[in-house]
Design a protein around this motif. Structure first.
Motif, mmCIF file in Angstrom:
data_model
loop_
_atom_site.group_PDB
_atom_site.id
_atom_site.type_symbol
_atom_site.label_atom_id
_atom_site.label_comp_id
_atom_site.label_asym_id
_atom_site.label_seq_id
_atom_site.Cartn_x
_atom_site.Cartn_y
_atom_site.Cartn_z
ATOM 1 N N MET A 3 6.941 -6.228 2.058
ATOM 2 C CA MET A 3 7.492 -4.890 2.223
ATOM 3 C C MET A 3 7.308 -4.399 3.645
ATOM 4 O O MET A 3 7.440 -3.222 3.919
ATOM 5 N N SER A 52 7.873 8.907 12.858
ATOM 6 C CA SER A 52 8.915 9.887 12.568
ATOM 7 C C SER A 52 9.009 10.902 13.701
ATOM 8 O O SER A 52 8.138 10.984 14.572
ATOM 9 N N GLN A 82 6.041 13.184 13.682
ATOM 10 C CA GLN A 82 4.836 12.564 14.244
ATOM 11 C C GLN A 82 4.917 12.535 15.761
ATOM 12 O O GLN A 82 3.919 12.769 16.452
ATOM 13 N N ARG A 95 0.128 8.840 12.017
ATOM 14 C CA ARG A 95 -0.255 9.407 10.716
ATOM 15 C C ARG A 95 -1.506 10.253 10.832
ATOM 16 O O ARG A 95 -1.609 11.304 10.218
ATOM 17 N N GLU A 146 -0.538 13.481 12.174
ATOM 18 C CA GLU A 146 0.148 14.291 11.174
ATOM 19 C C GLU A 146 -0.858 14.917 10.207
ATOM 20 O O GLU A 146 -0.701 16.047 9.769
ATOM 21 N N TYR A 169 11.066 0.990 -8.249
ATOM 22 C CA TYR A 169 11.680 0.356 -7.078
ATOM 23 C C TYR A 169 11.556 -1.162 -7.250
ATOM 24 O O TYR A 169 10.432 -1.676 -7.336
ATOM 25 N N ARG A 222 11.644 -3.740 -5.467
ATOM 26 C CA ARG A 222 10.785 -4.507 -4.546
ATOM 27 C C ARG A 222 9.313 -4.343 -4.880
ATOM 28 O O ARG A 222 8.511 -5.239 -4.629
ATOM 29 N N LEU A 223 8.971 -3.193 -5.437
ATOM 30 C CA LEU A 223 7.572 -2.981 -5.838
ATOM 31 C C LEU A 223 7.207 -3.934 -6.970
ATOM 32 O O LEU A 223 6.163 -4.601 -6.935
ATOM 33 N N ARG A 280 -2.752 0.730 3.078
ATOM 34 C CA ARG A 280 -1.541 0.827 2.285
ATOM 35 C C ARG A 280 -1.847 0.289 0.909
ATOM 36 O O ARG A 280 -2.684 -0.595 0.754
ATOM 37 N N PHE A 293 0.251 -1.467 -1.883
ATOM 38 C CA PHE A 293 1.536 -2.073 -2.228
ATOM 39 C C PHE A 293 2.659 -1.493 -1.379
ATOM 40 O O PHE A 293 3.710 -1.120 -1.878
ATOM 41 N N PRO A 337 1.920 3.984 2.046
ATOM 42 C CA PRO A 337 0.780 4.466 2.827
ATOM 43 C C PRO A 337 -0.195 5.236 1.946
ATOM 44 O O PRO A 337 0.212 5.991 1.068
ATOM 45 N N PRO A 374 2.692 9.593 5.739
ATOM 46 C CA PRO A 374 3.895 10.248 6.229
ATOM 47 C C PRO A 374 4.334 11.378 5.298
ATOM 48 O O PRO A 374 4.199 11.266 4.091
#
Lengths: 362, 537
Positions: free
Chosen positions: A1, A8, A11, A142, A145, B226, B228-229, B477, B479, B482, B489
């Motif tokens: 992933m 962003s 940020q 992060r 933020e 999701y 992909r998860l 993180r 999986f 974050p 975020p």
């Protein structure tokens, strides 16, 4: 992933705000009131004129090379040799800037910890910063933020009691010492805000260059209004004598019955960590790009050592530090913040050079 | 000699094992797979006996089937894993009596069995090799050999002893369902299935453990999660190559993103309603056989700090409770180090009268604040650990020792100051507030390095320690999600379920860091209110 490292717009804005405010909050007020304390709110006007201009230059320059940092695209514009020279110039700028900020930090710390050698503080700070930089810009973003709302709230609350003591007659008469000193002291906020030039290192990490525009605009508006309020308030509360304090804004927090100034400063340590780790990141990235390394992580620790050394040897003491910031730093900074980007932008416009577009996010 | 007799002889001679028994064959999966079920009943019985025959709980019973032209058969199973009632009623009775009653010939039995008409159990499959035979018998099914038939019938009649569904031990609620998971995977699945009557709810079975062959169940809602998860979790589960999985903790440790972090990156719970809520948020649940604890992935910090009761209570009090919990989470981390830092370094920060009373109470204490704090914190942790492990009747002794000896006597003896006792008590209470046991563990451990750094550098040390933790949390993180999301975020919609617990009519969307489509939870404008016109007209 795993996706590409991205930050962003928000940020970016926070990083830029911390870039200026982290040290401006307790250091800059000394300078903005040095020549003509009653007119210090005027510096916000100067800031309003010059900073958007500089931001426009950075943004138009960065937008032309959306997937490159200034170190990477300057060889395309001015040739390989000159490009490397510019890279080196920025390397020295980032390292020296980081060293100066670290020194400012250790100087303030030595007020509170009089018998602890400042090197301890520097080592702690630089190890934290190295950890942050090794985690990457995403993590720094992060952290920023996360910290921003907390620090903003605490600072705001801690200055609230000061408002009671504000006497706005202190702002009069305007232009007591003539117009020239009032305008001249306006250089400091511009120099401080100009440190946001490091946005030119961040374009590759943004989703699109529009994010940079948004981030810079948010950063500008925030710094402008908070600066205006802080300058006005500090003159109104402390009066003409404010330029005699080394850290005028810190005095505002002492008006309550508790001595909370260290608690507030503790929170500011986290703001300083953001600033230092961000500049540390920029200098590591610059060095790795000058040397064409694939990864910047190997140079993080050596640079941390170098920065600590610089912070101790560049400046001799707190008075020298104030003298340096007051007289030498502004032209030194303006050269990197304004002149080189302007020069590069002119070459880019004349030669009509553009960088490759960003690869789409996978 | 019949096999039955031979087994009895084995059983009788258990205390005196026959020679050569210790060097019995070891049957690997490959070996078993290569052994096909033979045609001759005798061979098959020999074979299964050589594999399982020396076990006390292995039962094999030979039958002769059919009214005339009798045919040989053998039923075998593990004694305590099958339901004997079921075995009698729906396997042995049809085979022995009903065949005779309807006058079925021995040679027709196989045909009849293959068509599934004879035996009234719900599940019956056929197997060809001994791996299938052995593995199904070991999981509590009944095998049936028929003479002259090169295969085996595997008839399900599981019925081992299990705890009944009770209230979960570690997660109690005032309002909410009282059911907790138990050790049986099937029961746990049914507990979830009952709450979500949806065809898109999927339970994927994965067998983990070379020796233990534990059933592990991956559970999610198709079309909501999701993809992909799911793929990521599945690939991490398939990657596991371990001898045995005895508890879901094994799996948790083997699928984490950062194995060195003190913070748990996978949620765990004993509550089916909590699992269902997680599934509806687009998370994935992992159920492990023989473990009453389900795993929930991804588990970010704020999801670990939420209790299921937050959603059952009124939203105002749920919001306040949440903030109380965040506050407790941070206090359990910093209270002792703040005490050390302030008494040692920053006396000016507290009101003078308070400082005088602190100084007075610390006057007779021989140790610096750090040592004092360490003594008390460590003895508190020891008490807590002892309280968990000790048998119930002795447990009371611990509380007496804790309250009297550590609390009062230590103060009277002048070893610690009364304020320190308050600090330790506060920390203890704060660390119990965490709704998940394992998130409290992280703060319990990180408290000690923070105390050290506070002793060296005062508040600055505390701040440096906290910033290190913050940086670590920012870089974590779970999986791919974050760890501090939705705070950073930033996801504004998600903040409605973190900073406050927004009322259900306002929690319109599922968290967007987890669910990409099908995000709407509730129809817009569902705010209830009085009727437009009064009912009286």
């Amino acid at each position: 992933m795993k996706q590409g490292v991205r930050i962003s717009a928000l940020q970016l804005a926070y990083l830029m705000i911390f870039q200026m405010v982290a040290t401006a909050l307790f250091l800059m007020q000394h300078f903005t009131a040095k020549q003509s304390p009653r007119d210090s709110w005027l510096v916000a006007i100067i800031f309003l004129i010059f900073l958007p201009m500089m931001m426009y230059i950075w943004f138009t320059l960065g937008r032309r090379f959306p997937d490159m940092s200034i170190i990477q695209f300057s060889p395309l514009l001015v040739g390989k040799a000159m490009g490397h020279v510019i890279g080196l110039i920025y390397l020295i700028w980032f390292i020296s800037l980081c060293g100066i900020v670290l020194r400012e930090f250790t100087e303030v710390m030595s007020i509170f910890f009089q018998s602890t050698p400042p090197v301890v503080m520097a080592v702690v700070m630089m190890s934290l910063s190295s950890y942050a930089v090794k985690c990457g810009i995403e993590v720094i973003g992060r952290m920023t933020e996360f910290l921003f709302p907390i620090i903003f709230t605490i600072t705001f609350i801690s200055f609230l009691p000061g408002i009671v003591m504000a006497d706005f007659d202190n702002l009069l008469p305007a232009f007591e010492k003539g117009i020239k000193p009032a305008i001249l002291q306006g250089i400091y906020p511009v120099v401080w805000g100009g440190e946001m030039v490091s946005v030119l290192m961040l374009f590759p990490y943004l989703k699109n260059s529009g994010d940079a525009k948004l981030g810079l605009m948010v950063a500008f508006l925030f710094t402008f209004f908070s600066g205006l309020v802080a300058e006005t308030l500090s003159t109104a509360v402390l009066g003409v004598s404010r330029s005699e304090y080394l850290y005028p804004l810190m005095e505002l927090t002492k008006v309550t019955f508790l001595r909370l100034d260290f608690l507030i400063f503790t929170f500011w340590v986290s703001g300083l960590l953001v600033k230092i780790s961000f500049i540390h990141f920029c200098s590591s990235l610059t060095l790795s790009q000058v040397l064409s390394l694939k990864d910047y992580r190997p140079v993080v620790m050596p640079l941390a050592v170098l920065i600590s050394v610089v912070s101790f040897f560049v400046l001799g003491g707190i008075l020298e530090m104030y003298d340096f910031i007051g007289s030498i730093f502004p032209p030194y900074a303006i050269f990197h913040e304004f002149i080189i980007p302007l020069f590069l932008l002119m070459i880019a416009v004349i030669s009509k050079k553009r960088g490759p577009l960003k690869p789409p996010d996978g | 000699m019949t096999v039955r007799k031979r087994i009895n002889k084995y059983r009788a001679g258990m205390s005196n094992p026959p020679a050569g028994k210790t060097e019995r064959n070891i049957f690997t999966e490959e070996l078993l797979r290569s052994m096909a079920v033979k045609k001759s009943l005798r061979d098959n019985i020999e074979m299964i006996n050589s594999i399982l025959g020396e076990n006390i709980d292995f039962v094999i019973r030979e039958l002769s089937l059919g009214k005339n032209e009798k045919i040989g058969g053998a039923v075998f199973y593990l004694d305590n894993l099958v339901d004997i009632d079921l075995l009698d009623k729906s396997i042995l009775k049809p085979l022995l009596y009903e065949i005779r009653a309807i006058g079925l010939k021995g040679c027709d039995i196989v045909e009849e069995l293959e068509s599934g008409a004879l035996i009234s159990r719900a599940q019956m499959v056929k197997g060809d090799d001994f791996y299938e035979v052995v593995s199904s018998v070991l999981t509590g099914e009944v095998g049936l050999f028929i003479d002259n038939y090169p295969g085996v019938f595997i008839i399900s009649s599981k019925g081992h002893k299990m705890r009944s569904v009770t209230e979960p031990g570690a997660e109690n609620v005032v309002r909410g369902p009282r059911e907790g998971f138990i050790e049986g995977l099937r029961v746990n699945i049914s507990l979830i299935r009952r709450r979500l009557a949806n065809p898109n709810l999927v339970f994927e079975n994965i067998i983990i453990g070379k020796v233990s062959k534990t059933n592990v169940c991956l559970c999610y809602i198709k079309g909501l999660v999701y993809p992909r998860l799911v793929a990521e979790v599945r690939s991490r589960l398939y990657r596991i190559d371990i001898d045995a999985v005895l508890e879901s903790g094994y799996i948790e440790e083997l699928i984490e993103d950062n194995p060195f972090s003190p913070f748990p990156q996978v949620g765990n719970t004993e509550r089916p309603d909590r699992v269902v809520a997680a599934l509806l948020e687009g998370r994935v649940a992992i159920l492990t056989d023989n473990s009453p604890v389900a795993l929930i992935a991804p588990g970010e910090l704020f999801s670990l700090l939420q209790a299921s009761e937050d959603y059952y209570a009124r939203y105002q009090i749920a919001t306040v409770t949440r903030w109380l919990r965040y506050f407790a989470f941070i206090s359990s981390l910093v209270i002792p180090s703040l005490y050390i830092a302030i008494t040692n370094f920053h006396q000016e920060m507290i009101p003078t009268t308070l400082f005088i009373s602190i100084a007075a109470s610390r006057q007779g204490v021989p140790f610096p604040a750090l040592v004092e704090a360490l003594i008390m914190e460590i003895s508190f942790e020891a008490l807590r650990e002892a309280g968990i492990r000790l048998p119930r009747p002795v447990g009371q002794a611990i509380s007496i020792v804790g309250a009297l000896v550590i609390g009062q006597a230590a103060v009277q003896a002048g070893i610690v100051s009364p304020l320190m006792v308050i600090v330790v008590a506060l920390t203890g209470i704060a660390s119990f507030i965490a709704p998940q046991y394992n998130i409290g563990i992280a703060t319990r451990m990180l408290r000690f390095p923070l105390m050290l750094s506070a002793a060296f550098l005062g508040l600055f040390g505390v701040m440096a320690g906290l910033l290190t933790i913050l940086l670590h949390l920012c870089s974590l993180r779970s999986f791919g999600v974050p760890y501090l999301s939705p705070l950073t975020p930033l996801h504004l919609e998600g903040l409605k379920d973190v900073l406050v617990r927004a009322p259900h009519w306002s929690l319109a969307l599922r968290p967007d860091e987890l669910v990409k489509k099908n995000r709407r939870r509730i129809k817009p404008e569902m705010i209830p209110g009085p009727p437009q016109e009064s009912p009286e007209g």
